[in-house]
Scaffold this motif. Structure first.
Motif, PDB file in Angstrom:
ATOM      1  N   PRO A 121     -10.585   2.521   2.222  1.00 20.07           N
ATOM      2  CA  PRO A 121      -9.761   3.498   1.495  1.00 20.07           C
ATOM      3  C   PRO A 121      -9.063   2.857   0.296  1.00 20.07           C
ATOM      4  O   PRO A 121      -8.608   1.718   0.378  1.00 20.07           O
ATOM      5  N   TRP A 122      -8.956   3.615  -0.797  1.00 20.46           N
ATOM      6  CA  TRP A 122      -8.329   3.061  -1.989  1.00 20.46           C
ATOM      7  C   TRP A 122      -6.878   2.628  -1.757  1.00 20.46           C
ATOM      8  O   TRP A 122      -6.464   1.554  -2.251  1.00 20.46           O
ATOM      9  N   PRO A 123      -6.048   3.383  -1.019  1.00 20.24           N
ATOM     10  CA  PRO A 123      -4.683   2.896  -0.808  1.00 20.24           C
ATOM     11  C   PRO A 123      -4.630   1.513  -0.152  1.00 20.24           C
ATOM     12  O   PRO A 123      -3.735   0.720  -0.447  1.00 20.24           O
ATOM     13  N   THR A 124      -5.583   1.216   0.726  1.00 14.23           N
ATOM     14  CA  THR A 124      -5.641  -0.114   1.345  1.00 14.23           C
ATOM     15  C   THR A 124      -5.943  -1.173   0.295  1.00 14.23           C
ATOM     16  O   THR A 124      -5.298  -2.235   0.243  1.00 14.23           O
ATOM     17  N   ILE A 125      -6.922  -0.893  -0.555  1.00 15.67           N
ATOM     18  CA  ILE A 125      -7.271  -1.829  -1.625  1.00 15.67           C
ATOM     19  C   ILE A 125      -6.085  -2.017  -2.571  1.00 15.67           C
ATOM     20  O   ILE A 125      -5.746  -3.140  -2.960  1.00 15.67           O
ATOM     21  N   ALA A 126      -5.436  -0.918  -2.931  1.00 15.41           N
ATOM     22  CA  ALA A 126      -4.314  -0.989  -3.871  1.00 15.41           C
ATOM     23  C   ALA A 126      -3.159  -1.800  -3.299  1.00 15.41           C
ATOM     24  O   ALA A 126      -2.519  -2.583  -4.017  1.00 15.41           O
ATOM     25  N   ARG A 127      -2.865  -1.632  -1.999  1.00 16.25           N
ATOM     26  CA  ARG A 127      -1.796  -2.422  -1.381  1.00 16.25           C
ATOM     27  C   ARG A 127      -2.123  -3.909  -1.397  1.00 16.25           C
ATOM     28  O   ARG A 127      -1.245  -4.758  -1.616  1.00 16.25           O
ATOM     29  N   ARG A 128      -3.392  -4.238  -1.170  1.00 10.15           N
ATOM     30  CA  ARG A 128      -3.791  -5.643  -1.206  1.00 10.15           C
ATOM     31  C   ARG A 128      -3.666  -6.211  -2.617  1.00 10.15           C
ATOM     32  O   ARG A 128      -3.194  -7.342  -2.809  1.00 10.15           O
ATOM     33  N   LEU A 129      -4.086  -5.437  -3.606  1.00  3.94           N
ATOM     34  CA  LEU A 129      -3.954  -5.876  -4.992  1.00  3.94           C
ATOM     35  C   LEU A 129      -2.491  -6.107  -5.357  1.00  3.94           C
ATOM     36  O   LEU A 129      -2.137  -7.117  -5.979  1.00  3.94           O
ATOM     37  N   ASP A 130      -1.635  -5.174  -4.959  1.00  7.60           N
ATOM     38  CA  ASP A 130      -0.220  -5.290  -5.270  1.00  7.60           C
ATOM     39  C   ASP A 130       0.391  -6.516  -4.602  1.00  7.60           C
ATOM     40  O   ASP A 130       1.171  -7.255  -5.214  1.00  7.60           O
ATOM     41  N   ALA A 131       0.000  -6.751  -3.344  1.00  4.16           N
ATOM     42  CA  ALA A 131       0.572  -7.877  -2.595  1.00  4.16           C
ATOM     43  C   ALA A 131       0.198  -9.208  -3.224  1.00  4.16           C
ATOM     44  O   ALA A 131       1.048 -10.095  -3.396  1.00  4.16           O
ATOM     45  N   VAL A 132      -1.061  -9.381  -3.594  1.00  7.98           N
ATOM     46  CA  VAL A 132      -1.482 -10.680  -4.134  1.00  7.98           C
ATOM     47  C   VAL A 132      -1.025 -10.866  -5.574  1.00  7.98           C
ATOM     48  O   VAL A 132      -0.763 -11.991  -6.002  1.00  7.98           O
ATOM     49  N   ALA A 133      -0.923  -9.754  -6.332  1.00 10.05           N
ATOM     50  CA  ALA A 133      -0.397  -9.863  -7.689  1.00 10.05           C
ATOM     51  C   ALA A 133       1.069 -10.296  -7.638  1.00 10.05           C
ATOM     52  O   ALA A 133       1.497 -11.184  -8.378  1.00 10.05           O
ATOM     53  N   TYR A 134       1.826  -9.694  -6.739  1.00 15.57           N
ATOM     54  CA  TYR A 134       3.243 -10.036  -6.553  1.00 15.57           C
ATOM     55  C   TYR A 134       3.409 -11.483  -6.084  1.00 15.57           C
ATOM     56  O   TYR A 134       4.312 -12.195  -6.540  1.00 15.57           O
ATOM     57  N   ALA A 135       2.521 -11.925  -5.199  1.00 16.79           N
ATOM     58  CA  ALA A 135       2.631 -13.262  -4.607  1.00 16.79           C
ATOM     59  C   ALA A 135       2.048 -14.367  -5.492  1.00 16.79           C
ATOM     60  O   ALA A 135       2.062 -15.533  -5.104  1.00 16.79           O
ATOM     61  N   ASP A 136       1.522 -14.011  -6.651  1.00 21.87           N
ATOM     62  CA  ASP A 136       1.042 -14.979  -7.643  1.00 21.87           C
ATOM     63  C   ASP A 136      -0.188 -15.765  -7.186  1.00 21.87           C
ATOM     64  O   ASP A 136      -0.345 -16.933  -7.510  1.00 21.87           O
ATOM     65  N   PHE A 137      -1.062 -15.120  -6.424  1.00 24.07           N
ATOM     66  CA  PHE A 137      -2.355 -15.725  -6.102  1.00 24.07           C
ATOM     67  C   PHE A 137      -3.287 -15.672  -7.310  1.00 24.07           C
ATOM     68  O   PHE A 137      -3.248 -14.713  -8.100  1.00 24.07           O
TER      69      PHE A 137
END
Length: 325
Positions: free
Chosen positions: A149-165
């Motif tokens: 699901p797109w919301p799952t993908i979007a949450r993962r993108l947001d988390a790693v962008a925030y965490a500076d991976f």
């Protein structure tokens, strides 16, 4: 489940596609196999190795069909090479195959052997072509919403962008899926500098290989397709002399200027940074600040900070090591 012989399924990672980067074990597995099964494009990558083999080509979205086909042949004693580009366990055929096997009641001692043969995944091969972007913490995210699901993908993108991976984006775009990469860019721009380096690698180590360096702000203008991997740097990644590099962090501990390798003041080779876990625990216990204030300062969950503060300050004993810290 019945079997007429000792069959075998070999889940073969082909690496990037060039036979120069096909492992010796992958080559031997294909030679050993009676049948080779795979997506038509992947079959073409090893066509010179298929003389005398039964070859079964499947379409892009027929992963479960490929796994079922391999299982059916193994049940009658065939040795099957089920091929994936990159690594079979990274967005490859290992997962779907085990799902099919487990649903059928397969166990490792049920007469059909399964071997996973690793290959270099796209993030490794693309990184090698552009420099050293993965030297520090990184992750991979697929933008394909065919099964996730797109919301799952979007949450993962947001988390790693925030965490500076540093992030490798797989399946960024296809003929039907064109907006996902735009949404990924939008999410990253909420957390990252627009000038963050980005490498776009298409068809790595294949005849139509194409490499493009750009920025997070301008990546939408790049030529991105299904055969592309997008590497987004972190806040320390830089591009110099045509090479994308993410520092490991040596400058935090060592005075590397002028060729020196002496530890900076307050730092010690073989020991954690002064701002490592021990130093950080000491600092927050001595700060006098509330859990809420510290959570905001360090961008960490307030519950985690509160739990740490509630415990007596017990520091780990430092042990020297040779792990290139």
């Amino acid at each position: 489940m019945t079997s007429n012989g000792t069959g075998k399924i070999m889940l073969v990672g082909l690496g990037p596609g060039s036979q120069d980067y096909l492992t010796a074990r992958a080559r031997a597995a294909i030679a050993e196999a009676d049948t080779v099964i795979g997506y038509a494009t992947y079959i073409r990558l090893v066509k010179t190795l298929l003389d005398g083999k039964e070859v079964v080509k499947k379409a892009m979205t027929e992963e479960l069909d490929r796994a079922i086909e391999a299982f059916d042949r193994a049940k009658v004693g065939k040795k099957v090479a089920l091929v994936s580009s990159g690594d079979a366990g990274v967005y490859g055929m290992a997962g779907p195959t085990f799902e099919v096997l487990f649903q059928a009641g397969w166990t490792p001692d049920s007469g059909i052997e399964v071997e996973i043969i690793p290959g270099a995944s796209a993030l490794n091969t693309c990184a090698a072509l552009v420099g050293a972007p993965l030297t520090h913490d990184f992750c991979a995210i697929s933008l394909s919403d065919l099964l996730t699901p797109w919301p799952t993908i979007a949450r993962r993108l947001d988390a790693v962008a925030y965490a500076d991976f540093v992030v490798a984006l797989y399946n960024p775009k296809s003929g039907r899926r064109t907006r996902q990469i735009e949404e990924a860019q939008r999410i990253f721009l909420h957390h990252r500098d627009p000038q963050t380096p980005v490498a776009i690698v298409k068809s790595a180590y294949r005849p139509k290989q194409h490499i493009e360096f750009t920025t997070l702000e301008n990546m939408g203008e790049a030529d991105i397709g299904m055969l592309t991997t997008v590497l987004i740097g972190n806040s320390h990644t830089f591009v110099k002399h045509g090479l994308m590099v993410t520092p490991r962090g040596y400058a935090n501990k060592y005075a590397v200027e002028g060729g020196s390798s002496a530890a900076r003041a307050g730092e010690k080779a073989g020991h954690s940074l002064s701002s490592g876990l021990n130093g950080w625990l000491t600092a927050i216990h001595a700060s006098g600040k509330s859990a809420a204030e510290l959570a905001d300062e360090y961008r960490l969950p307030e519950g985690y900070i509160a739990a740490v503060l509630s415990e007596p300050l017990e520091l780990d004993e430092e042990i020297s090591s040779s792990d290139a810290e």
